[in-house]
Design a protein around this motif. Structure first.
Motif, PDB file in Angstrom:
ATOM      1  N   TRP A 154      56.518  18.988  41.258  1.00  0.00           N
ATOM      2  CA  TRP A 154      56.918  19.857  42.376  1.00  0.00           C
ATOM      3  C   TRP A 154      57.820  21.003  41.960  1.00  0.00           C
ATOM      4  O   TRP A 154      57.956  21.980  42.674  1.00  0.00           O
ATOM      5  CB  TRP A 154      57.564  19.039  43.496  1.00  0.00           C
ATOM      6  CG  TRP A 154      56.611  18.026  44.067  1.00  0.00           C
ATOM      7  CD1 TRP A 154      56.683  16.675  43.945  1.00  0.00           C
ATOM      8  CD2 TRP A 154      55.406  18.287  44.820  1.00  0.00           C
ATOM      9  NE1 TRP A 154      55.609  16.074  44.576  1.00  0.00           N
ATOM     10  CE2 TRP A 154      54.812  17.040  45.126  1.00  0.00           C
ATOM     11  CE3 TRP A 154      54.768  19.458  45.264  1.00  0.00           C
ATOM     12  CZ2 TRP A 154      53.624  16.922  45.837  1.00  0.00           C
ATOM     13  CZ3 TRP A 154      53.585  19.343  45.977  1.00  0.00           C
ATOM     14  CH2 TRP A 154      53.033  18.085  46.258  1.00  0.00           C
ATOM     15  N   VAL A 212      56.411  24.549  42.196  1.00  0.00           N
ATOM     16  CA  VAL A 212      56.082  25.275  43.426  1.00  0.00           C
ATOM     17  C   VAL A 212      57.017  26.470  43.586  1.00  0.00           C
ATOM     18  O   VAL A 212      58.232  26.322  43.539  1.00  0.00           O
ATOM     19  CB  VAL A 212      56.225  24.351  44.658  1.00  0.00           C
ATOM     20  CG1 VAL A 212      55.919  25.120  45.941  1.00  0.00           C
ATOM     21  CG2 VAL A 212      55.295  23.154  44.533  1.00  0.00           C
ATOM     22  N   ILE A 233      52.377  29.786  45.672  1.00  0.00           N
ATOM     23  CA  ILE A 233      51.847  29.578  47.021  1.00  0.00           C
ATOM     24  C   ILE A 233      50.937  30.740  47.391  1.00  0.00           C
ATOM     25  O   ILE A 233      49.870  30.559  47.988  1.00  0.00           O
ATOM     26  CB  ILE A 233      52.998  29.434  48.048  1.00  0.00           C
ATOM     27  CG1 ILE A 233      53.850  28.209  47.691  1.00  0.00           C
ATOM     28  CG2 ILE A 233      52.450  29.308  49.460  1.00  0.00           C
ATOM     29  CD1 ILE A 233      55.056  28.034  48.579  1.00  0.00           C
ATOM     30  N   VAL A 240      49.177  22.260  46.843  1.00  0.00           N
ATOM     31  CA  VAL A 240      49.424  23.354  47.783  1.00  0.00           C
ATOM     32  C   VAL A 240      48.091  23.918  48.289  1.00  0.00           C
ATOM     33  O   VAL A 240      47.913  24.175  49.488  1.00  0.00           O
ATOM     34  CB  VAL A 240      50.275  24.465  47.118  1.00  0.00           C
ATOM     35  CG1 VAL A 240      50.381  25.678  48.009  1.00  0.00           C
ATOM     36  CG2 VAL A 240      51.658  23.924  46.777  1.00  0.00           C
ATOM     37  N   TYR A 241      47.161  24.077  47.375  1.00  0.00           N
ATOM     38  CA  TYR A 241      45.832  24.583  47.742  1.00  0.00           C
ATOM     39  C   TYR A 241      45.176  23.671  48.781  1.00  0.00           C
ATOM     40  O   TYR A 241      44.642  24.144  49.798  1.00  0.00           O
ATOM     41  CB  TYR A 241      44.985  24.674  46.466  1.00  0.00           C
ATOM     42  CG  TYR A 241      43.507  24.877  46.668  1.00  0.00           C
ATOM     43  CD1 TYR A 241      42.984  26.134  46.966  1.00  0.00           C
ATOM     44  CD2 TYR A 241      42.616  23.818  46.519  1.00  0.00           C
ATOM     45  CE1 TYR A 241      41.622  26.321  47.126  1.00  0.00           C
ATOM     46  CE2 TYR A 241      41.248  24.001  46.666  1.00  0.00           C
ATOM     47  CZ  TYR A 241      40.758  25.248  46.971  1.00  0.00           C
ATOM     48  OH  TYR A 241      39.398  25.436  47.126  1.00  0.00           O
TER      49      TYR A 241
END
Ligand code: PFF
Length: 443
Positions: A205, A208, A213, A44-45
């Protein structure tokens, strides 16, 4: 008076990458990845860095070069007086960040000294938390090292943009990469490192979620030095011929790479010695020394590690100091040397309560947080996001055309990502940051 300029494009990229690569990448990123689910956080980063990050860094560098001014001057020249407040938020933020950043920078100096003299209890890991605690909660020692760190920062800035900042980053940044590579090779070749490598690189995943986020976005911002005018300031010393999009890709790539390498340095070592990756902020100062204590050649690797951390911190702190220095020099006509000394002293003074907040002033609370934490909290949750939103709205809606011509050097360069840039600045970046800000405030 002729305005200073970077002497070379390489020098600019090293300076901007030096600003980006800092305690955020090597101290904060691995422990965030450690507590926020490893690989998924990394993914995500990286996505945020490659989209919003790239666009905003280009916008800031472009704004700086278009105006050839400090952030306050830049916003008012390009957008009129009413936009000046964005620059003022930036300058204020630079004071706040540098105050506590320098305290942590001081800890790294202290740890270099302790590593060299062998006074860290690396062979009795149970004592390490206490030792770290003793350092940060005492009065004189951390303030002394904070002073040393501020003096080094001011010393470099005092020597000027090309002769001080550029000259030092051109040596320090390659050195940082070399030291980092040595350490990563050591870490990933440890017995049992594999578990840490997969934890860090294989996204799960299911990890997440909203808070993750939001942490990744905040980290991307802080790690690219965005939302407060550092890149505006550095961009303002860039010559007209430089290719801004290209330089921006480099800076983001280098910053992301160091975050990845930072994770590969810390997490495999932590796993290999059966320590807790979710140890949080103490990972660097408590867990790693324990790891070094058990590792063959640990004495040397430990010194290398803290020297590298100091370099990372220093090349960021000079960019923080450069912001108010440029502001006071240009808007009030104060000589650069005087402005550097005065601002350096003020920030040193502001850092003192931040340092004391770890110990004797720990009971002084604002909104239930000590002075150090409240400063970091205000920056993370208010001034940086607000600065980021205003900067992207300004870039996307107010001076998009002017910025477009800045990014293409008046049409001489091709910049095929302009439509994506436009969308990111107009909608995506402000909306994403606003969402994070609001959800943090509510959550
Ligand atoms: N980017 C630096 C880090 O990741 O440690 C921190 C920082 C430096 C933030 C300079 C803002 C800035 F202007």
């Amino acid at each position: 008076m002729k305005r200073e300029q970077w002497a070379s494009r390489f020098g600019f990229i090293m300076a901007a990458a030096g600003s980006a690569v800092g305690l955020g990448n090597i101290w904060k990123f691995p422990y965030l990845a450690g507590t926020q689910g490893g690989g998924a956080f990394l993914a995500v980063y990286l996505i945020i860095m490659a989209t919003i990050g790239v666009a905003l860094i280009m916008a800031e560098i472009g704004l700086g070069r278009a105006a050839k001014r400090n952030p306050v001057g830049a916003f008012s020249i390009l957008g009129g007086k009413k936009w000046m407040v964005t620059g003022i938020i930036g300058v204020t933020t630079s004071f706040m960040i540098l105050a506590f950043y320098s305290v942590v920078g001081g800890w790294t100096v202290a740890y270099i000294v302790k590593s060299i003299f062998g006074t860290l209890h690396v062979n009795e890991p149970d004592l390490l938390p206490g030792q770290f605690n003793d350092l940060v909660t005492s009065v004189g020692e951390p303030i002394f090292y904070h002073g040393v760190f501020m003096a080094m920062t001011a010393g470099i800035v005092l020597a000027g943009v090309a002769d001080g900042i550029e000259r030092s980053v051109k040596v320090l940044m390659p050195l940082l990469f070399a030291l980092l590579l040595i350490l990563v090779v050591r870490s990933v070749t440890l017995d049992g490192a594999w578990e840490g490598i997969t934890f860090f690189l294989m996204p799960d995943w299911s990890q997440v979620n909203g808070p993750m986020i939001s942490a990744a976005l905040g980290q991307a911002f802080f790690s690219l030095s965005l939302g407060m005018g550092a890149m505006i300031t550095y961009g303002s010393y860039l010559d007209k011929g430089a290719n801004i999009p290209n330089a921006s890709y480099w800076v983001v790539f280098l910053a992301a790479m160091v975050a990845v390498l930072g994770g590969l340095l810390v997490l495999p070592a932590v796993f290999a010695f059966g320590m807790d990756p979710a140890a949080g902020p103490g990972l660097t100062f408590i867990t790693l020394p324990a790891v070094f204590g058990e590792m063959f050649g640990g004495y040397i690797f430990q010194i290398i590690f803290f020297v590298m951390l100091l370099i990372a911190a220093l090349t960021s702190s000079i960019s923080l100091l450069a912001i108010p220095v440029a502001y006071f020099a240009e808007e009030f006509g104060i000589r650069r040397s005087v402005s550097t000394t005065l601002v350096g002293l003020v920030i040193f003074a502001m850092g003192v309560p931040c340092s004391l907040a770890m110990g004797v002033w720990g009971d002084i609370k604002f909104f239930d947080m000590n002075i150090f934490d409240v400063t970091a909290y205000a920056v993370d949750n208010y001034t940086l996001p607000i600065g980021g939103i205003l900067t992207s709205l300004f870039a996307g809606w107010v001076i998009l055309e002017r910025l477009g011509s800045e990014l293409t050097n008046e049409g001489k360069l091709r910049f095929s990502a302009m439509p994506a840039f436009t969308w990111l600045m107009r909608i995506v970046a402000p909306a994403a940051v606003l969402w994070v800000m609001v959800s943090n405030l509510l959550g």
